[in-house]
Design an enzyme around this catalytic site. Structure first.
Site, mmCIF file in Angstrom:
data_model
loop_
_atom_site.group_PDB
_atom_site.id
_atom_site.type_symbol
_atom_site.label_atom_id
_atom_site.label_comp_id
_atom_site.label_asym_id
_atom_site.label_seq_id
_atom_site.Cartn_x
_atom_site.Cartn_y
_atom_site.Cartn_z
ATOM 1 N N HIS A 24 5.898 -0.472 -2.645
ATOM 2 C CA HIS A 24 5.476 0.283 -3.831
ATOM 3 C C HIS A 24 5.533 1.799 -3.621
ATOM 4 O O HIS A 24 4.927 2.540 -4.376
ATOM 5 C CB HIS A 24 4.060 -0.144 -4.250
ATOM 6 C CG HIS A 24 3.962 -1.588 -4.660
ATOM 7 N ND1 HIS A 24 2.771 -2.242 -4.881
ATOM 8 C CD2 HIS A 24 4.935 -2.496 -4.910
ATOM 9 C CE1 HIS A 24 3.012 -3.500 -5.227
ATOM 10 N NE2 HIS A 24 4.316 -3.681 -5.244
ATOM 11 N N PRO A 58 -11.591 -11.863 2.403
ATOM 12 C CA PRO A 58 -12.939 -12.398 2.169
ATOM 13 C C PRO A 58 -13.010 -13.263 0.918
ATOM 14 O O PRO A 58 -13.934 -14.051 0.765
ATOM 15 C CB PRO A 58 -13.811 -11.146 1.964
ATOM 16 C CG PRO A 58 -12.981 -9.981 2.381
ATOM 17 C CD PRO A 58 -11.540 -10.398 2.321
ATOM 18 N N CYS A 115 8.341 20.998 -9.636
ATOM 19 C CA CYS A 115 9.390 21.016 -8.616
ATOM 20 C C CYS A 115 9.663 22.458 -8.193
ATOM 21 O O CYS A 115 9.961 23.307 -9.046
ATOM 22 C CB CYS A 115 10.653 20.369 -9.188
ATOM 23 S SG CYS A 115 12.060 20.479 -8.077
ATOM 24 N N ALA A 132 -10.286 -7.843 7.329
ATOM 25 C CA ALA A 132 -9.125 -7.656 8.211
ATOM 26 C C ALA A 132 -9.520 -6.965 9.518
ATOM 27 O O ALA A 132 -9.047 -7.332 10.597
ATOM 28 C CB ALA A 132 -8.056 -6.845 7.481
ATOM 29 N N ASN A 168 0.821 -1.209 0.000
ATOM 30 C CA ASN A 168 0.000 0.000 0.000
ATOM 31 C C ASN A 168 0.855 1.260 0.000
ATOM 32 O O ASN A 168 1.889 1.313 0.661
ATOM 33 C CB ASN A 168 -0.926 0.013 1.209
ATOM 34 C CG ASN A 168 -1.891 -1.160 1.188
ATOM 35 O OD1 ASN A 168 -2.015 -1.832 0.168
ATOM 36 N ND2 ASN A 168 -2.557 -1.415 2.284
ATOM 37 N N VAL A 169 0.372 2.257 -0.714
ATOM 38 C CA VAL A 169 1.085 3.532 -0.763
ATOM 39 C C VAL A 169 0.360 4.583 0.066
ATOM 40 O O VAL A 169 0.756 5.742 0.086
ATOM 41 C CB VAL A 169 1.240 4.016 -2.238
ATOM 42 C CG1 VAL A 169 2.058 3.029 -3.050
ATOM 43 C CG2 VAL A 169 -0.125 4.255 -2.896
ATOM 44 N N CYS A 192 11.161 14.631 -8.229
ATOM 45 C CA CYS A 192 11.420 15.514 -9.372
ATOM 46 C C CYS A 192 11.853 14.657 -10.558
ATOM 47 O O CYS A 192 12.750 13.816 -10.438
ATOM 48 C CB CYS A 192 12.515 16.523 -9.010
ATOM 49 S SG CYS A 192 12.983 17.562 -10.411
ATOM 50 N N GLY A 230 -5.336 -9.085 2.888
ATOM 51 C CA GLY A 230 -5.954 -8.108 2.000
ATOM 52 C C GLY A 230 -5.229 -7.853 0.697
ATOM 53 O O GLY A 230 -5.214 -6.724 0.212
HETATM 54 N N1 APR Z 1 -10.163 -7.232 4.530
HETATM 55 C C1 APR Z 1 -9.270 -8.042 3.923
HETATM 56 N N2 APR Z 1 -9.173 -8.190 2.587
HETATM 57 C C2 APR Z 1 -10.035 -7.484 1.837
HETATM 58 C C3 APR Z 1 -11.004 -6.622 2.392
HETATM 59 C C4 APR Z 1 -11.046 -6.508 3.810
HETATM 60 N N3 APR Z 1 -11.925 -5.717 4.426
HETATM 61 N N4 APR Z 1 -11.707 -6.058 1.372
HETATM 62 C C5 APR Z 1 -11.194 -6.539 0.237
HETATM 63 N N5 APR Z 1 -10.194 -7.410 0.495
HETATM 64 C C6 APR Z 1 -9.328 -8.146 -0.445
HETATM 65 C C7 APR Z 1 -9.950 -8.457 -1.788
HETATM 66 O O1 APR Z 1 -10.680 -9.669 -1.716
HETATM 67 C C8 APR Z 1 -8.713 -8.580 -2.674
HETATM 68 O O2 APR Z 1 -8.214 -9.917 -2.664
HETATM 69 O O3 APR Z 1 -8.236 -7.308 -0.741
HETATM 70 C C9 APR Z 1 -7.692 -7.668 -1.997
HETATM 71 C C10 APR Z 1 -7.378 -6.400 -2.757
HETATM 72 O O4 APR Z 1 -6.729 -6.731 -3.952
HETATM 73 P P1 APR Z 1 -6.168 -5.636 -4.962
HETATM 74 O O5 APR Z 1 -7.213 -4.596 -5.198
HETATM 75 O O6 APR Z 1 -5.655 -6.353 -6.153
HETATM 76 O O7 APR Z 1 -4.992 -4.939 -4.137
HETATM 77 P P2 APR Z 1 -3.483 -5.406 -3.959
HETATM 78 O O8 APR Z 1 -3.382 -6.883 -3.884
HETATM 79 O O9 APR Z 1 -2.943 -4.628 -2.818
HETATM 80 O O10 APR Z 1 -2.823 -4.894 -5.304
HETATM 81 C C11 APR Z 1 -1.441 -4.995 -5.455
HETATM 82 O O11 APR Z 1 -1.514 -3.714 -7.468
HETATM 83 O O12 APR Z 1 -2.288 -1.868 -8.688
HETATM 84 C C12 APR Z 1 -1.250 -2.400 -7.959
HETATM 85 O O13 APR Z 1 0.506 -1.260 -6.934
HETATM 86 C C13 APR Z 1 -0.862 -1.545 -6.775
HETATM 87 O O14 APR Z 1 -0.093 -2.206 -4.581
HETATM 88 C C14 APR Z 1 -1.068 -2.473 -5.595
HETATM 89 C C15 APR Z 1 -0.877 -3.842 -6.224
#
Ligand code: APR
Length: 294
Positions: free
Chosen positions: A163, A259, A192, A276, A146-147, A171, A232
């Site tokens: 990330h 989930p 910048c 979570a 996460n960012v 810049c 998540g």
């Molecule tokens: N608790 C736990 N998990 C959850 C919840 C919750 N409340 N709500 C949703 N999820 C789960 C979804 O089921 C899904 O599997 O979180 C996940 C989110 O997945 P993505 O949207 O793909 O996010 P992420 O895995 O962090 O993406 C990775 O992709 O776009 C790039 O750089 C960006 O860091 C990001 C990377």
């Protein structure tokens, strides 16, 4: 199964440090025999919690990998969920150097929108449980894709941000990195203050390298932990999605909190099919009193 990489980094070598999108390479899957017990249902919540409690009370070295799902309950949209589109664009279309080169204002508008949402939200119970675990366990490493900076805002001290961070800008001419909390941004794209060149978000885009030292630390934590949580994340983006496999290959228990099923579910020993913010406090309750100082 052959790997499916939709976006391949030119920097990808072996385990690679480029940001990739696709499924985990089959060669990285753990070598457990088929039929390894996997507990899948929330109806098995008690069994899961009791099994996990035993391990936690042994004071394991813990590594945690989080993704957008941990911030979902704070109200921040995930990337691949129902709210994952912005103006009909997918993250993979906007989070690339090519998109920024061709349409910097569009890319910055997306980041400005996301920054606006994040600024108005607070860390949730999931973030806060991880803060307490960091204080409780002597060996605890939090790795996040996460960012949004919410882990730090919750109080986590050592966060490996694979990330980057949406509150930092870089810049494009000098490479200088600074914090920037202006929301909404004006102008877009921001410039910048030192040299007038265009700034970019200090985040890792598809096809770009992850910060080498941070990734190195994440590999080391995954390769040396006794217990790994995967919370998540859809586990589709590499190399982050491969980190838990480094632990699973050594027979280390993997705990998934999500989930929805993911490509990592088959490697998980404890599967919590829940949010979570609900599940992590339940696990936290199993730790002796005193862990809840945060
Ligand atoms: N608790 C736990 N998990 C959850 C919840 C919750 N409340 N709500 C949703 N999820 C789960 C979804 O089921 C899904 O599997 O979180 C996940 C989110 O997945 P993505 O949207 O793909 O996010 P992420 O895995 O962090 O993406 C990775 O992709 O776009 C790039 O750089 C960006 O860091 C990001 C990377």
């Amino acid at each position: 199964m052959s790997p499916i990489f939709r976006i391949v980094s030119p920097n990808f070598q072996g385990m690679g440090i480029g940001l990739l999108y696709g499924q985990s390479p089959a060669s990285l899957r753990n070598g457990r025999p088929l039929g390894y017990p996997v507990q899948r249902e929330m109806s098995e919540l008690e069994t899961n919690l009791a099994g996990l409690e035993k391990i936690l009370l042994g004071g394991p070295k813990i590594a945690v990998l989080t993704g957008a799902g941990i911030s979902a309950e704070s109200g921040i949209p995930t990337f691949r969920g129902e709210d994952g589109l912005w103006k009909k664009h997918r993250a993979e279309e906007l989070a690339t150097p090519q998109a920024f080169y061709h349409a910097p204002a569009l890319v910055w508008e997306w980041y400005d929108w996301r920054r606006g949402i994040i600024a108005s939200k607070e860390p949730n119970a999931g973030h806060r449980a991880l803060v307490r675990w960091e204080r409780y366990f002597p060996h605890f490493v939090l790795i996040t894709q996460n960012v949004d900076g919410l882990h730090r805002r919750a109080g986590s001290q050592n966060v490996l941000e694979l990330h980057g961070n949406i509150w930092e800008v870089r810049c494009t001419r000098e490479g200088t990195i600074t914090e920037n909390y202006e929301s909404p941004l004006n102008p877009i794209p921001p410039l910048c203050p030192a040299c007038g060149a265009m700034l970019r978000p200090n985040v890792v885009w598809f096809g770009e390298s992850l910060p080498a030292e941070t990734l190195e630390e994440a590999y080391a934590a995954s390769a040396s932990c006794d217990l790994m949580f995967v919370i998540g994340t859809s586990a589709f983006v590499q190399p982050a999605a491969s980190l838990p496999l480094l632990a699973a290959e050594r027979g280390v228990p993997i705990v998934e909190v999500n989930p929805q099923p993911t490509p990592l579910t088959a490697s998980a020993d404890f599967v919590f099919r829940g949010r979570a913010g609900d599940v992590l406090p339940l696990i936290d309750e199993r730790l002796p009193a005193g862990s809840t100082g945060g």
